[in-house]
Write an enzyme that holds these catalytic residues in place. Structure first.
Site, PDB file in Angstrom:
ATOM      1  N   ASP A 245       6.467  50.787  34.299  1.00 37.29           N
ATOM      2  CA  ASP A 245       6.932  50.517  32.929  1.00 37.29           C
ATOM      3  C   ASP A 245       7.998  51.524  32.525  1.00 37.29           C
ATOM      4  O   ASP A 245       7.966  52.065  31.420  1.00 37.29           O
ATOM      5  CB  ASP A 245       5.725  50.559  31.971  1.00 37.29           C
ATOM      6  CG  ASP A 245       6.041  49.917  30.620  1.00 37.29           C
ATOM      7  OD1 ASP A 245       7.134  49.342  30.485  1.00 37.29           O
ATOM      8  OD2 ASP A 245       5.201  50.019  29.705  1.00 37.29           O
ATOM      9  N   ARG A 249      12.002  53.279  26.097  1.00 38.87           N
ATOM     10  CA  ARG A 249      10.930  53.365  25.084  1.00 38.87           C
ATOM     11  C   ARG A 249       9.788  54.256  25.574  1.00 38.87           C
ATOM     12  O   ARG A 249       9.012  54.756  24.771  1.00 38.87           O
ATOM     13  CB  ARG A 249      10.394  51.968  24.722  1.00 38.87           C
ATOM     14  CG  ARG A 249       9.734  51.247  25.866  1.00 38.87           C
ATOM     15  CD  ARG A 249       9.201  49.865  25.546  1.00 38.87           C
ATOM     16  NE  ARG A 249       8.769  49.229  26.785  1.00 38.87           N
ATOM     17  CZ  ARG A 249       9.554  48.590  27.624  1.00 38.87           C
ATOM     18  NH1 ARG A 249      10.822  48.448  27.335  1.00 38.87           N
ATOM     19  NH2 ARG A 249       9.087  48.076  28.756  1.00 38.87           N
ATOM     20  N   ASN A 250       9.694  54.437  26.872  1.00 35.16           N
ATOM     21  CA  ASN A 250       8.619  55.260  27.423  1.00 35.16           C
ATOM     22  C   ASN A 250       9.095  56.644  27.877  1.00 35.16           C
ATOM     23  O   ASN A 250       8.412  57.334  28.613  1.00 35.16           O
ATOM     24  CB  ASN A 250       7.933  54.529  28.574  1.00 35.16           C
ATOM     25  CG  ASN A 250       7.128  53.363  28.051  1.00 35.16           C
ATOM     26  OD1 ASN A 250       6.619  53.424  26.924  1.00 35.16           O
ATOM     27  ND2 ASN A 250       7.021  52.292  28.809  1.00 35.16           N
ATOM     28  N   ASP A 263       3.597  57.114  28.872  1.00 37.31           N
ATOM     29  CA  ASP A 263       2.997  55.790  28.959  1.00 37.31           C
ATOM     30  C   ASP A 263       2.583  55.432  30.397  1.00 37.31           C
ATOM     31  O   ASP A 263       3.302  54.742  31.118  1.00 37.31           O
ATOM     32  CB  ASP A 263       3.948  54.723  28.388  1.00 37.31           C
ATOM     33  CG  ASP A 263       3.144  53.526  27.895  1.00 37.31           C
ATOM     34  OD1 ASP A 263       1.961  53.414  28.270  1.00 37.31           O
ATOM     35  OD2 ASP A 263       3.689  52.702  27.147  1.00 37.31           O
TER      36      ASP A 263
END
Ligand code: ATP
Length: 532
Positions: A245, A249-250, A263
């Site tokens: 992932d 955003r992570n 994350d």
């Protein structure tokens, strides 16, 4: 030395009865790693590690309580033990002093519920909410932290979410890297809480998309972030883990110049000789970031993380744009297999874009490894220079003597270069004679300039006035049978996923996520596509 995730139950049990000094002897001399192992431990064994008979009675009572205790605690221990990754942190050299972990030292441990106080909400994800918090150490000192609490429904936590949450804990417990978000410990309360290092500046994605007057990030800083990311990913890969992932955003900003990979809910150990993890069934995955083999077969590996690194690079240089925006998830795989690729963002040099293209090689084996990428990044590093004469010509990048200039494109034999002015954040072309490169001092910023000759007018605002130039997705060649500029709803901002899942499979809760339903390939080798 840190306690292993799978034996935290033992540490807690011993701490509760003030016998924590026997943690290592029990673990290492008696080889006890699970409560059942005590069935085979005789009093003489405990004598042998120096435990007196009264202490043995306390231990026996505590074990009885543990075994007859509420199921809700047993499953935590069970899952934590069961998910402990195979690859652990290297142990300290044998001559290092052994001591029990103390929260004072900031080590990973079980944290009493009362020691953590939650504050403002920072955000929420698939299976938890994250709050800013304060962790009070036994010394009374308070440490700012982020607290992720498992979201609990009326009937308790959902199995998958609980599993992902505990998996994230057990993975993070074993990680220690300057660019990997640190887990301080776990609160075994209701709800379960992960106490993590606080990244006070939030996610890189939020920073990239922050509106004016927040200035955009400088190209040189983005390159630094890429190098930090490649280092962290090489570290994860060396531990046999696949992140699955990777996206801006992570990536969290611990300071203006430091990112941390976060994350770990989708992290899995790589298994088998092929070093892959294959999903056992359809589950949501971040479609637009995924490699074709992940979309088609649910197969993940370090090479698919490298693909995601390329997409993350693209996000960084496009000001946080959404990759494949407007393309429904079910068409992304088709476009990738038709060799369409995300276009080069204006801020991205040709050298860096060709590195991204290598990350997007169709065959996983043809992609560079993360450690190779660290070297490739060094080669693609933009040169730093200094303005030696004012540039005021119309159409040229304006600069004043003394301005720091990052050279994005240029070569010794061209007279016009493209770069970014570190003072104004603007990007554009300028006469090469206006800038002298910093002395070759071995730093990446002083590497030779790259090929490519920009022309006047090849200028981009760099976002200082908030007018970021949008990357033109349709620069990429259209896939076979694909219309250009298909007026599809953008998938950002909570809009529903354009892909309707087969009956019985709930829609993804996140717009850029799709469910990997391709784990069961169609006989003709194409995923089953829902009607447009
Ligand atoms: P998911 O876990 O569902 O994949 P996510 O990454 O959005 O999605 P979380 O990890 O739960 O979810 O994080 C939720 C939000 O909290 C994110 O927006 C993230 O920026 C913020 N956040 C998470 N951890 C921290 C932290 N350690 N410091 C600061 N902010 C954080």
């Amino acid at each position: 030395m840190l306690p292993e995730a799978g034996s935290l139950w033992l540490l807690k049990l011993l701490r509760d009865i003030q016998l924590a000094q026997f943690y290592w002897p029990i673990l290492e001399e008696l080889n006890v790693t699970r409560p059942e192992h005590f069935d085979f431990v005789k009093p003489e064994d405990l004598d042998g590690i120096g435990m007196g008979r009264p202490a043995q009675r306390r231990l026996s009572e505590a074990l009885k309580r543990l075994r007859s205790g509420p199921k809700s605690k047993n499953w935590v221990y069970k899952i934590l033990g069961g998910f402990a990754p195979e690859h652990k942190e290297p142990t300290l050299p044998s001559d290092s002093p052994r001591h029990l972990p103390e929260p004072e030292g900031g080590l990973k441990c079980l944290i009493p519920e009362g020691a953590v106080c939650r504050g403002e909400l920072l955000g929420s994800g698939c299976f938890g909410v994250v709050h800013r918090g304060l962790w009070t150490l036994p010394s009374g000192k308070s440490v700012p932290v982020a607290v992720k609490s498992l979201r609990v429904g009326p009937e308790g936590p959902m199995g998958t979410e609980l599993g992902d949450f505990l998996r994230e804990v057990s993975v993070m417990m074993n990680l220690e890297h300057p660019h990997v978000l640190r887990l301080h410990g776990l609160v075994l309360g209701q709800p379960l809480q992960m106490v993590m290092e606080l990244a006070p500046l939030g996610s890189l994605h939020a920073r990239l998309t922050a509106p004016a007057p927040t200035p955009p990030l400088l190209v040189a800083l983005l390159c630094l972030f890429l190098r930090q990311l490649a280092g962290a990913m090489a570290y994860l890969g060396a531990r046999g883990l696949v992140h699955r992932d990777l996206a801006t955003r992570n990536l969290l900003l611990a300071s203006p110049r430091t990112i941390k990979v976060a994350d770990f809910g989708l992290v899995r150990p790589l298994g088998g000789a092929r070093g892959r993890y294959v999903m056992g069934g359809p589950r949501p995955i971040p479609y637009a970031w995924c490699a074709p083999e992940s979309l088609r077969h649910g197969a993940f590996s370090s090479a698919s993380d490298v693909w995601m690194f390329g997409v993350t690079l693209w996000e960084m240089f496009s000001g946080g744009e959404e990759p494949w925006a407007g393309v429904p998830p079910y068409l992304i795989l088709q476009r990738l297999e038709d060799r369409a690729r995300l276009p080069r963002p204006p801020l991205c040099s040709r050298a860096l874009y060709s590195l991204a293209l290598r990350c997007w090689a169709p065959h996983p084996a043809d992609r560079p490894s993360f450690s190779h990428l660290e070297g490739l990044l060094q080669e693609a590093w933009p040169s730093e220079g200094c303005c030696v004469k004012d540039v005021t010509e119309p159409g040229a990048l304006r600069m004043e003597t003394g301005d720091a200039i990052t050279v994005i494109e240029g070569s010794p034999d061209s007279t016009i270069w493209k770069g970014q002015n570190g003072r104004t954040f603007k990007v554009g072309s300028f006469p090469a004679s206006a800038v002298t490169l910093a002395d070759a001092g071995g730093l990446p910023a002083t590497r030779p300039v790259h090929r490519g000759t920009p022309t006047w007018g090849d200028q981009h605002p760099g976002g200082v006035d908030g007018d970021r130039k949008k990357a033109n997705l349709w620069d990429a060649p259209p896939a076979r049978g694909q219309r250009r500029n298909v007026p599809l709803e953008r998938m950002k901002g909570g809009a529903e996923c354009a892909w309707r899942h087969p009956p019985g499979v709930p829609d993804s809760t996140r717009s850029h996520w799709g469910r990997c339903g391709f784990c069961h390939p169609e006989p003709q080798g194409r995923p089953a596509l829902p009607p447009e």
